[in-house]
Design a protein around this motif. Structure first.
Motif, mmCIF file in Angstrom:
data_model
loop_
_atom_site.group_PDB
_atom_site.id
_atom_site.type_symbol
_atom_site.label_atom_id
_atom_site.label_comp_id
_atom_site.label_asym_id
_atom_site.label_seq_id
_atom_site.Cartn_x
_atom_site.Cartn_y
_atom_site.Cartn_z
ATOM 1 N N THR A 39 0.836 -1.193 0.000
ATOM 2 C CA THR A 39 0.000 0.000 0.000
ATOM 3 C C THR A 39 0.874 1.246 0.000
ATOM 4 N N TRP A 75 2.331 1.896 -3.547
ATOM 5 C CA TRP A 75 1.428 2.506 -4.523
ATOM 6 C C TRP A 75 1.059 3.927 -4.134
ATOM 7 N N TRP A 121 -3.098 -1.075 -7.347
ATOM 8 C CA TRP A 121 -3.236 -1.408 -5.928
ATOM 9 C C TRP A 121 -4.467 -2.278 -5.705
ATOM 10 N N TRP A 127 -3.750 -5.808 -6.885
ATOM 11 C CA TRP A 127 -2.917 -6.507 -5.912
ATOM 12 C C TRP A 127 -3.724 -6.855 -4.670
#
Length: 88
Positions: free
Chosen positions: A11, A14, A46, A49
């Motif tokens: 996190t 990104w 993000w 993912w």
């Protein structure tokens, strides 16, 4: 790696990607379009993912095998619990 650590690392990656792209876009002629593209790609990557990470974290469907196959595995594998030797 702990699940919270990997969630935080990716996190953060990104977020940094989006922030850096936001400020690098000032150098170009079409600032708003480049900012939109950079931020949209950061959010979409993000989310891709995150969905993949969450699907692997708690899978809904596990491996399935018939009872005969499970008995065959227990019989033929040397580290099975039905053999006399302890598992390594």
């Amino acid at each position: 790696m702990n699940k919270y650590v990997s969630l935080g690392v990716f996190t953060g990656f990104w977020v940094i990607f989006g922030i850096v792209g936001f400020f690098v876009a000032k150098r170009f002629k079409e600032v708003t379009i480049i900012r939109c593209c950079v931020l949209l790609s950061a959010v979409c990557c993000w989310l891709l993912w995150l969905v993949t990470f969450l699907m692997q974290l708690n899978p809904l469907i596990g491996p399935r095998a018939k009872q005969v196959v499970i008995y065959g595995i227990m019989t033929y594998w040397k580290n099975s619990y039905i053999h006399d030797k302890n598992d390594p």
